[in-house]
Design an enzyme around this catalytic site. Structure first.
Site, PDB file in Angstrom:
ATOM      1  N   HIS A  49      28.280  36.978   0.030  1.00 25.56           N
ATOM      2  CA  HIS A  49      29.036  38.006  -0.263  1.00 25.56           C
ATOM      3  C   HIS A  49      28.714  37.646  -1.855  1.00 25.56           C
ATOM      4  O   HIS A  49      29.474  36.548  -2.128  1.00 25.56           O
ATOM      5  CB  HIS A  49      30.444  38.048   0.259  1.00 25.56           C
ATOM      6  CG  HIS A  49      30.396  38.033   1.770  1.00 25.56           C
ATOM      7  ND1 HIS A  49      30.665  36.929   2.602  1.00 25.56           N
ATOM      8  CD2 HIS A  49      30.065  38.723   2.921  1.00 25.56           C
ATOM      9  CE1 HIS A  49      30.864  37.081   3.651  1.00 25.56           C
ATOM     10  NE2 HIS A  49      30.503  38.413   3.925  1.00 25.56           N
ATOM     11  N   ASP A  52      31.831  35.740  -2.683  1.00 21.28           N
ATOM     12  CA  ASP A  52      31.981  34.028  -2.330  1.00 21.28           C
ATOM     13  C   ASP A  52      31.476  33.439  -3.774  1.00 21.28           C
ATOM     14  O   ASP A  52      31.987  32.232  -3.963  1.00 21.28           O
ATOM     15  CB  ASP A  52      30.648  33.799  -1.411  1.00 21.28           C
ATOM     16  CG  ASP A  52      30.719  34.443   0.027  1.00 21.28           C
ATOM     17  OD1 ASP A  52      31.887  34.934   0.292  1.00 21.28           O
ATOM     18  OD2 ASP A  52      29.501  34.266   0.770  1.00 21.28           O
ATOM     19  N   GLU A 176      24.713  45.640   9.820  1.00 17.97           N
ATOM     20  CA  GLU A 176      25.004  44.739  10.781  1.00 17.97           C
ATOM     21  C   GLU A 176      25.922  45.051  11.656  1.00 17.97           C
ATOM     22  O   GLU A 176      27.163  45.331  11.295  1.00 17.97           O
ATOM     23  CB  GLU A 176      25.549  43.277  10.053  1.00 17.97           C
ATOM     24  CG  GLU A 176      25.606  42.073  11.148  1.00 17.97           C
ATOM     25  CD  GLU A 176      26.480  40.978  10.400  1.00 17.97           C
ATOM     26  OE1 GLU A 176      26.006  40.555   9.250  1.00 17.97           O
ATOM     27  OE2 GLU A 176      26.810  40.035  10.869  1.00 17.97           O
ATOM     28  N   GLU A 212      23.406  40.213  15.044  1.00 20.94           N
ATOM     29  CA  GLU A 212      23.962  38.753  15.124  1.00 20.94           C
ATOM     30  C   GLU A 212      23.962  38.562  16.568  1.00 20.94           C
ATOM     31  O   GLU A 212      24.593  39.553  17.429  1.00 20.94           O
ATOM     32  CB  GLU A 212      24.997  38.868  14.250  1.00 20.94           C
ATOM     33  CG  GLU A 212      25.980  37.455  14.609  1.00 20.94           C
ATOM     34  CD  GLU A 212      27.138  37.214  13.629  1.00 20.94           C
ATOM     35  OE1 GLU A 212      27.084  37.406  12.450  1.00 20.94           O
ATOM     36  OE2 GLU A 212      27.945  36.662  14.362  1.00 20.94           O
ATOM     37  N   ASP A 252      31.475  32.521  17.033  1.00 21.37           N
ATOM     38  CA  ASP A 252      30.670  32.131  15.816  1.00 21.37           C
ATOM     39  C   ASP A 252      30.287  30.788  15.719  1.00 21.37           C
ATOM     40  O   ASP A 252      30.654  29.756  15.175  1.00 21.37           O
ATOM     41  CB  ASP A 252      31.273  32.464  14.354  1.00 21.37           C
ATOM     42  CG  ASP A 252      31.095  33.768  13.751  1.00 21.37           C
ATOM     43  OD1 ASP A 252      30.126  34.597  14.366  1.00 21.37           O
ATOM     44  OD2 ASP A 252      32.075  34.113  12.913  1.00 21.37           O
TER      45      ASP A 252
END
Ligand code: GLO
Ligand code: MG
Length: 365
Positions: A49, A52, A176, A212, A252
């Protein structure tokens, strides 16, 4: 030697172990350290991102300095940036959505922020801008017509695709999908939703999908089928690998940490189809992991993929598997006339058991 490239979201390494019920359990890595550390672990690419690297609220000078430093580390190590995005979903102003908010000025702000992040991606050489609209959903269905939400999303994606084209950036856009979390229901929930939505855009060719695995499992779907739909449509612009027990909150987990057979069939699909793009991991090191353990998390994800890719090669070369698959193809090619017996047996018990033996390393020749 496999030539595939692996990639990690920088946020996966910068994750400090916090969850909705508990505070961080380790010191967060900073973005530059994460980039160098990945390169040192032979990882060829990273996704990020923009925030980040450049925390939101940074000055222009600070932004330019961080981009310079990131580019210097990339040049020194050869690691590349394969996708950029934005973490708008963390910011309170976007609590009712970024692109679908009921406030026009919030939607404009989101577009401006995405454009800033697209610029950052361009400066880092990212070929893809990936949008996970984490707040683009609802809890209160009465608050917004889903048709209105889709129109807002369509306008926004058209606007962003147009911006990229006008800037002359060599960058594609992707969506996504995720069924829920943090919102009660997100509007673009699965690969199927994304593909249907993309077809409504002005330039559908500029926009693809980043499935994902965890998000597919959260919806109770077969992850290999989700990925296959994107591939078949020519829309698999990226992929987030991780693991997840079905129908739960977004876990995750490290790739290989759950759903072994599902993971195997995703790897099989990618390898059999020679999918050329980086295999990106979007998972969280466990909350119990310390700073050192973050790097075993990195190695574990990669090793799990490589082991499964070897298993795919073993499966494809196995004489008994090949005979069974040849028989199946034969039925398909035999133009049969006459009656079809409902009692015909299919050798799928054996085929499935062979997958089990290959995956458990118990296949004896
Ligand atoms: C969360 C998503 C998130 C996205 C990222 C992309 O569930 O997986 O991590 O992948 O924000 O920019
Ligand atoms: Mg993801």
């Amino acid at each position: 030697m496999p030539t595939r490239t692996f990639s990690f979201g920088l946020w996966t390494l910068m994750n400090a172990g916090a969850d909705p019920f508990g505070a961080p359990t380790r010191a967060p890595l900073d973005a530059l350290h994460a980039i160098s550390g990945l390169a040192a672990h032979s990882v060829g690419a990273f996704e990020l991102h923009a925030e980040d690297l450049i925390p939101s609220g940074s000055s222009g000078a600070e932004r330019d300095r961080m981009i310079r430093e990131a580019r210097a580390r990339m040049a020194d190590t050869g690691i590349v940036c394969d996708a950029c995005g934005s973490s708008l979903f963390t910011e309170p102003v976007f609590k009712d959505g970024a692109l679908v908010s009921n406030e026009a000025r919030v939607r404009s702000l989101a577009l401006a922020r995405y454009k800033d992040a697209i610029d950052v991606g361009h400066l880092l050489g990212a070929p893809l801008f990936n949008i996970w609209g984490g707040r683009d959903g609802s809890e209160v269905e009465a608050s917004r017509s889903p048709i209105e939400a889709l129109k807002r999303l369509r306008d926004a994606f058209n606007n962003l695709a147009d911006y990229i084209a006008r800037q002359g950036y060599a960058m594609r856009l992707s969506i996504e999908p995720k069924p829920n979390e943090p919102r009660g229901d997100l509007y673009i929930s699965t690969v199927g939703h994304a593909l249907g939505f993309i077809a409504t855009l002005e330039h559908p060719d500029r926009v693809g999908v980043v499935p994902e695995l965890a998000h597919a499992a959260m919806a109770g779907l077969n992850p290999a089928h989700e990925v296959a739909h994107a591939l078949y449509a020519g829309k698999l612009f990226g992929l987030h690998l991780n693991a997840q027990r079905p129908l739960r909150f977004d876990q995750d987990l490290r790739f290989g940490g759950a759903g072994l057979k599902d993971s195997f069939f995703v790897v099989k699909l990618l390898e059999d189809e020679n999918w050329p793009l980086p295999r990106t991991f979007d998972a969280h090191p466990y909350r119990t992991t310390d700073e050192q353990g973050v790097w075993s998390f990195v190695q574990g994800c990669i090793r799990a993929y490589e082991v499964l890719a070897d298993k795919v090669a073993q499966f494809n070369a196995d004489a008994e598997v090949r005979t069974l698959l040849a028989e199946i193809r034969e039925w398909d090619h035999t133009a049969e006339t006459g009656s079809v017996s409902p009692h015909r047996g299919f050798a799928y018990e054996r085929l499935d058991h062979l997958v089990f033996e290959i995956l458990t390393g118990t296949r004896v020749h």
